[in-house]
Write a protein that holds these residues in place. Structure first.
Motif, PDB file in Angstrom:
ATOM      1  N   VAL A 288       0.773  -1.313  -0.112  1.00  0.00           N
ATOM      2  CA  VAL A 288      -0.032   0.077   0.086  1.00  0.00           C
ATOM      3  C   VAL A 288       0.786   1.224   0.228  1.00  0.00           C
ATOM      4  N   ILE A 289       0.638   2.204  -1.067  1.00  0.00           N
ATOM      5  CA  ILE A 289       1.615   3.141  -1.138  1.00  0.00           C
ATOM      6  C   ILE A 289       0.375   4.352  -1.099  1.00  0.00           C
ATOM      7  N   GLU A 290       0.419   5.237   0.124  1.00  0.00           N
ATOM      8  CA  GLU A 290      -0.606   6.103   0.300  1.00  0.00           C
ATOM      9  C   GLU A 290      -0.761   7.560  -0.569  1.00  0.00           C
ATOM     10  N   GLU A 291      -1.051   6.997  -1.774  1.00  0.00           N
ATOM     11  CA  GLU A 291      -0.614   8.201  -3.078  1.00  0.00           C
ATOM     12  C   GLU A 291      -1.489   9.329  -2.621  1.00  0.00           C
ATOM     13  N   TRP A 292      -2.886   9.176  -1.771  1.00  0.00           N
ATOM     14  CA  TRP A 292      -3.690  10.274  -1.543  1.00  0.00           C
ATOM     15  C   TRP A 292      -3.079  11.068  -0.477  1.00  0.00           C
ATOM     16  N   LYS A 293      -1.996  10.831  -0.007  1.00  0.00           N
ATOM     17  CA  LYS A 293      -1.513  11.576   1.175  1.00  0.00           C
ATOM     18  C   LYS A 293      -0.011  12.308   0.712  1.00  0.00           C
TER      19      LYS A 293
END
Length: 800
Positions: free
Chosen positions: A728-733
């Protein structure tokens, strides 16, 4: 030609100083040259000896490497283990040292696992005794299952006096829960009792618990479908008793009428069409009798569940309920009196007519409820009798989601949603690279409005239908987050959403389109790749080939781990493509009907075997099913890979989808029907094709790995959690707000995944042969180059 000693003597007799100086000068050259000649003679002798030694070493390494690989393919784990403790010396010193260090680390992990297993067994036994003494039956059973899982012999664990006493205690607790209508407690107890006896050798006891659990599950499902308030009451009561720190939120009345949606479009014609097809074409050749019997049983459970009264008050009236129950009893008796070979469609029509008439005269449930429950029960009977959990009616309210599952892609914004305990629409997580992820939708967001319309009272189907739509159009989600009072409006553009099934070792980043950029090498030093396949979809093989191309562009690919664990399967054509890529000739899979006739057979095509020489280890476990079993089973049968892990699930059946809906779009329905079984090619020493499917009473099913390497429940949980979080890469952060991801190497360095560890060891051993050969070649080239250089240097000296 170098000066000789005679030349030196003749020159020394010259009487001039210059001559003497020259002689001395030449002497220096002569002595140097003579020394070189002697040294050269000695080097040739030494090089011959070294070459012979190198050849012997190379042969030893090659023999050892091949022996590990062949022992692994033949399933000789003891030989593999012994060989790994005796790695031969190699010219490839760095690779040899790295392999020995890896083996030493793995040995330490095994020793530690043994100690932990012993400690955990003792702890589980202690927890089981303590919980049983307090009459905490479900807690005691949980510990008992854990104790059994940690034991080498599951059947022997059941003979422990503590477990025998606990089983008797659990039986009493379950009987009381059934009497009190405490279905959640009964479900918990029966589930754990059934788990204890699964694969224990006591098939009769297992089936008894399985049947009782099945009926309890049906009652709970009826409550979930038709009596949500009553189910909430049971859950709230259960929470107070067993988890008081997490009280259940109040029941949301906006969802009290959800049950009506499940009945839209259901007709008697839909049911009849589905059962006609099932009676005629199901793999069991059971005909109408099991279908009618299962349908009648389902209506019996419905008629004897008075807690459905919140929407069906007639069931709370014993006199009215008994009218329906009486019709069910008469139907069962009439079926028992008939010769099952004479039971046909007219029998079904008569039984259903009498049940519907009794319902009208008694509790007066909507006819659609009787029809749906009869249909589901009819096909569930095929599961009980023939281990077929896959035949089912796809009712109108389920059809759209079913079609999306088959395709593996859909048009939308890319979020998974569910109802939380407050019955709000909650985001489970945004899909990677999707419009939702790029627009800032987060896990646990609650969607309170779609395009300005409140979601209060929405079913999940309503939410999905509102959020999805034509590609390129915009939808606005109003989301509310923990700690924020006001909702946030997010505008998203719908697009085609792809559910990726081909994954690598480490997700390095996301590209501009939000697609993952993978590191495919689990061992870059040895050129060993890793692919984790989560399903067999239309584009899975194409994505896999692109992954292989990426690996080969980066470095030489010496081996591959194909991880099929927890892979539920998918498309047959995709499984065939994967198999054929590694298998040059022979049968991949055949499908036979209920009469044993081959209806389909797929053989390997040599031109498609583009990876036929690539060393391959395939990982499987109890979660590997269907297409996963075709691939792993075919590779094992053709001795093309080492299959490692634990026995697969045993889903070797083929389903076909049939239209059985009415004329209008609102009445569309389908039947997913098991019509054939998969068969694999005979393996080495076998004659008959092998059935993968787990039939009732079977002792052999699924794909049995070449090498059995087990994992404890804790290791499975830890490895799955680590893998999930690492991906999981938290691209929304913002980058600074993203939480650090765990290191996927911990699966190996900390011994969390012993199956993967052994798979990599085997391929490392296999690749040592190539590493040694490359080092030998480099050493030979280096020596040759050095010899040429020195020879050239000698010529220059003479010329000077």
């Amino acid at each position: 030609m170098q000066p000789t000693l005679n030349t030196f003597i003749r020159t020394l007799r010259r009487p001039t100083a210059i001559a003497l100086g020259t002689a001395l000068s030449i002497l220096g050259v002569a002595l140097a040259g003579s020394a070189h000649a002697v040294a050269a003679t000695g080097t040739r002798e030494t090089e011959t000896t070294v070459a012979e030694t190198s050849r012997a070493t190379a042969e030893d390494v090659a023999r050892w490497s091949d022996s590990v690989w062949e022992a692994a393919k033949s399933g000789d784990l003891d030989t593999v283990e012994r060989a790994l403790q005796n790695v031969p010396d190699s010219v490839a010193e760095l690779e040899t040292k790295r392999l020995r260090d890896f083996i030493a680390a793995r040995n330490a992990h095994v020793d530690e696992d043994d100690k932990v297993r012993e400690t955990d067994r003792a702890k589980a036994l202690s927890e089981m005794k303590e919980a049983a003494a307090k009459h905490e039956v479900t807690k005691a059973l949980t510990a008992a299952v854990r104790l059994q899982t940690l034991s080498d012999n599951w059947a022997a664990a059941l003979d422990l006096p503590e477990i025998r006493e606990l089983v008797a205690q659990a039986e009493a607790a379950e009987a009381k829960a059934q009497k009190d209508g405490d279905w959640l407690v009964a479900q918990e107890v029966l589930f754990r009792l059934r788990t204890l006896f699964e694969e224990s050798g006591d098939a009769m006891t297992f089936r008894r618990y399985d049947a009782r659990l099945d009926e309890v599950n049906k009652r709970i499902m009826l409550l979930a479908q038709y009596a949500p308030r009553e189910l909430w009451r049971l859950r709230a009561d259960y929470s107070k008793r067993f988890d008081p720190e997490k009280p259940l939120p109040e029941f949301n009345e906006a969802f009290a009428e959800d049950w009506k949606e499940a009945l839209d479009g259901i007709t008697r014609g839909t049911l009849t069409a589905a059962l006609e097809i099932a009676a005629d074409a199901h793999i069991s050749a059971g005909g109408w009798e099991p279908l009618i019997s299962g349908g009648v049983d389902a209506v019996r459970v419905l008629a004897t569940t008075p807690t459905l009264r919140e929407n069906f008050p007639g069931l709370a009236d014993p006199d009215k309920a008994n009218v329906l129950a009486g019709a069910v009893t008469r139907a069962k008796e009439s079926l028992a009196a008939l010769d099952r070979t004479t039971i046909a469609e007219p029998t079904y029509r008569e039984v259903l007519r009498e049940i519907l008439a009794a319902n009208a005269a008694g509790p007066a449930l909507p006819d659609e409820v009787i029809i749906r429950e009869f249909g589901d029960g009819a096909l569930e009977e095929l599961s009980k009798r023939f281990e077929d959990e896959y035949t089912q009616v796809i009712w109108p309210d389920q059809l759209r989601r079913f079609q999306q599952t088959i395709r593996g892609n859909f048009v939308g914004v890319g979020i998974l949603i569910r109802h939380d305990d407050r019955r709000d629409i909650q985001v489970v997580n945004p899909l990677e690279g999707s419009p939702a992820a790029r627009s800032g939708v987060k896990s646990d967001d609650r969607i309170v409005a779609v395009d300005g319309k409140s979601t209060v009272g929405w079913t999940l189907n309503k939410a999905v239908d509102s959020i999805t739509g034509p590609a390129g159009e915009t939808v606005t989600l109003s989301v509310k987050r923990e700690g924020s009072e006001e909702p946030v409006d997010l505008k998203l553009v719908r697009e085609q959403i792809k559910i990726r099934s081909v994954n690598g070792w480490w997700k390095k980043a996301l590209d501009q389109k939000g697609q993952p950029v993978w590191d495919w090498f689990v061992s870059p030093e040895s050129g060993i790749g890793y692919v984790r396949l989560t399903g067999f979809q239309e584009d899975s093989f194409r994505d896999f080939l692109e992954a292989v191309r990426e690996m080969r562009r980066e470095r030489q690919l010496n081996g591959l781990i194909l991880d099929l664990r927890h892979n539920p399967g998918g498309l047959l054509t995709s499984a065939e493509q994967f198999s054929n890529a590694f298998i040059e000739r022979g049968m991949i899979v055949s499908c036979k009907d209920r009469n044993g006739r081959v209806r389909y057979q797929k053989g390997a095509e040599p031109a498609r075997a583009i990876l036929k020489d690539l060393p391959l280890v395939v990982l499987v476990n109890q979660g590997s099913a269907s297409a996963s079993e075709i691939v792993s089973g075919a590779l094992k049968a053709h001795d093309r890979a080492v299959v490692l892990g634990e026995r697969s699930f045993g889903k070797g059946s083929v389903q076909t989808v049939h239209d059985c809906g009415g004329p209008g779009d609102g009445e569309m329905a389908s039947l997913k029907l098991t019509t054939q079984y998969y068969y694999l090619a005979p393996g080495p020493g076998e004659v008959e094709q092998r059935l993968v499917h787990k039939k009732p009473g079977a002792t052999d099913w699924g794909v049995n790995p070449d090498l059995v390497v087990k994992m404890t429940p804790e290791q499975i949980e830890k490895s799955l959690t680590l893998r999930q979080n690492a991906d999981v890469i938290e691209e929304w952060k913002a980058p600074e707000d993203q939480k650090p991801r765990p290191d996927v190497q911990d699966l190996l360095t900390k011994g969390i995944d012993p199956q993967l560890e052994m798979a990599l060891l085997i391929l490392e051993a296999k690749s040592l042969k190539q590493s040694d050969a490359a080092a030998q070649a480099a050493a030979t080239d280096g020596a040759a180059t050095k010899g040429v250089a020195e020879g050239a240097s000698g010529d220059k000296t003479k010329g000077g």
